[in-house]
Motif scaffolding. Structure first.
Motif, PDB file in Angstrom:
ATOM      1  N   VAL A  63      -5.354   2.446   3.134  1.00 39.36           N
ATOM      2  CA  VAL A  63      -5.937   2.002   4.398  1.00 39.36           C
ATOM      3  C   VAL A  63      -4.805   1.652   5.369  1.00 39.36           C
ATOM      4  CG1 VAL A  63      -7.401   0.295   5.507  1.00 39.36           C
ATOM      5  CG2 VAL A  63      -7.958   1.110   3.210  1.00 39.36           C
ATOM      6  N   SER A  84      -2.487   0.066   8.292  1.00 43.26           N
ATOM      7  CA  SER A  84      -2.382  -1.324   8.721  1.00 43.26           C
ATOM      8  C   SER A  84      -3.251  -1.587   9.945  1.00 43.26           C
ATOM      9  CB  SER A  84      -0.922  -1.675   9.029  1.00 43.26           C
ATOM     10  OG  SER A  84      -0.377  -0.806  10.001  1.00 43.26           O
ATOM     11  N   GLU A  90     -10.211  -4.681  11.323  1.00 43.22           N
ATOM     12  CA  GLU A  90     -11.298  -5.309  10.569  1.00 43.22           C
ATOM     13  C   GLU A  90     -11.184  -6.826  10.628  1.00 43.22           C
ATOM     14  OE1 GLU A  90     -11.525  -3.648   6.618  1.00 43.22           O
ATOM     15  OE2 GLU A  90     -11.583  -1.594   7.383  1.00 43.22           O
ATOM     16  N   ALA A  91      -9.949  -7.341  10.582  1.00 43.41           N
ATOM     17  CA  ALA A  91      -9.764  -8.790  10.692  1.00 43.41           C
ATOM     18  C   ALA A  91     -10.192  -9.290  12.067  1.00 43.41           C
ATOM     19  CB  ALA A  91      -8.299  -9.144  10.421  1.00 43.41           C
ATOM     20  N   GLN A 134      -6.105  -0.367  10.603  1.00 44.08           N
ATOM     21  CA  GLN A 134      -7.492  -0.533  10.173  1.00 44.08           C
ATOM     22  C   GLN A 134      -7.703  -1.935   9.608  1.00 44.08           C
ATOM     23  OE1 GLN A 134      -9.978   1.701  10.624  1.00 44.08           O
ATOM     24  NE2 GLN A 134     -11.432   0.225   9.816  1.00 44.08           N
ATOM     25  N   GLN A 135      -6.738  -2.424   8.842  1.00 43.13           N
ATOM     26  CA  GLN A 135      -6.849  -3.779   8.290  1.00 43.13           C
ATOM     27  C   GLN A 135      -6.849  -4.821   9.403  1.00 43.13           C
ATOM     28  OE1 GLN A 135      -4.161  -4.462   4.864  1.00 43.13           O
ATOM     29  NE2 GLN A 135      -3.711  -2.279   4.947  1.00 43.13           N
ATOM     30  N   ARG A 142     -12.015   3.251  -0.193  1.00 44.20           N
ATOM     31  CA  ARG A 142     -10.824   2.582  -0.741  1.00 44.20           C
ATOM     32  C   ARG A 142     -10.668   2.885  -2.228  1.00 44.20           C
ATOM     33  NH1 ARG A 142     -10.174  -2.917   2.928  1.00 44.20           N
ATOM     34  NH2 ARG A 142     -10.740  -1.879   4.863  1.00 44.20           N
ATOM     35  N   LEU A 158      -4.558 -11.709   6.743  1.00 43.72           N
ATOM     36  CA  LEU A 158      -3.690 -10.596   6.331  1.00 43.72           C
ATOM     37  C   LEU A 158      -2.341 -11.149   5.865  1.00 43.72           C
ATOM     38  CD1 LEU A 158      -4.454  -8.426   9.489  1.00 43.72           C
ATOM     39  CD2 LEU A 158      -5.344  -7.985   7.181  1.00 43.72           C
ATOM     40  N   MET A 180       0.722  -8.754   5.582  1.00 41.28           N
ATOM     41  CA  MET A 180       1.042  -7.906   6.731  1.00 41.28           C
ATOM     42  C   MET A 180       2.203  -8.498   7.524  1.00 41.28           C
ATOM     43  SD  MET A 180      -0.181  -5.108   8.319  1.00 41.28           S
ATOM     44  CE  MET A 180      -1.914  -5.053   7.818  1.00 41.28           C
ATOM     45  N   THR A 212       0.823  -1.196   0.000  1.00 37.97           N
ATOM     46  CA  THR A 212       0.000   0.000   0.000  1.00 37.97           C
ATOM     47  C   THR A 212       0.859   1.248   0.000  1.00 37.97           C
ATOM     48  OG1 THR A 212      -0.105  -0.161   2.390  1.00 37.97           O
ATOM     49  CG2 THR A 212      -1.961  -1.044   1.175  1.00 37.97           C
TER      50      THR A 212
END
Length: 206
Positions: free
Chosen positions: A13, A15, A21-22, A17-18, A191, A42, A45, A8
């Motif tokens: 977005v 990290s 959400e997970a 936030q990702q 996004r 992820l 990540m 990214t």
């Protein structure tokens, strides 16, 4: 195996936030949170980034150990203890919360104050721990207006600054649209890149 770094760009977005959400996805599916499950959700990540954020969330009370008496060698499991909604908590590794960045303050404030100039917005968005330069607010308003997020209610004139208001239906969510280094405006709520400045070459053609 060494993980690849996320691809990214600045302004995409975050990290956190990702990861958040997970975590909420696992919770919604009634599953405990483990590093292995987050890693599956992820795959790009870095594990260290997930671990650091999970540590911060635990220290701040957003997640908690599912089995505090875990025996050595057993996989550590967590559960979501405090779900504050879509927007990821902003926490340091020790659980403390850093000041909200200036553009996030501007984005949240413009939803509240009605019509404003860049100077009005910078003043209204400032907090005891976060002062915002008028030039920062001016640049942000300019990009948001070009992308259709702000409507101009008064054009600038001699000694008169431009006045804006949030355009109807253009509040896309709690995360502030970000100006990328490439001078694109990226909205992490949708996004999507919502504005890209066209660079013109000699002769006037893009």
């Amino acid at each position: 195996m060494t993980k690849r770094k996320p691809t990214t760009l600045a302004g995409d977005v975050p990290s956190r936030q990702q990861i958040w959400e997970a975590i909420r996805t696992l919770h919604a599916n009634q599953r405990t949170i483990t590093m292995a499950r987050l890693d599956l959700l992820l795959p790009k990540m870095p594990a260290s980034r997930i671990t650091d954020y999970l540590r911060g969330l635990t220290a701040a009370g957003y997640v908690e150990r599912a089995d505090p008496q875990k025996r050595s060698g057993k996989v550590t499991e967590y559960r979501l203890a405090r779900d504050i909604g879509f927007e990821a908590p902003r926490v340091r590794r020790d659980g403390t919360e850093p000041p909200v960045p200036g553009r996030e303050q501007l984005w949240r404030t413009m939803k509240i104050i009605g019509e404003f100039t860049a100077a009005d917005l910078a003043s209204a968005a400032a907090t005891p721990t976060c002062t915002i330069a008028e030039a920062t607010a001016h640049e942000y308003c300019k990009f948001l207006a070009r992308a259709g997020y702000l409507a101009i209610t008064r054009e600038s004139g001699p000694a008169l600054p431009t006045r804006y208001r949030l355009a109807a239906g253009r509040w896309t969510g709690p995360m502030a649209p970000q100006i990328r280094r490439t001078k694109e405006l990226y909205d992490p709520n949708t996004r999507a890149v919502v504005y890209a400045r066209v660079t013109r070459v000699e002769g006037g053609e893009p």
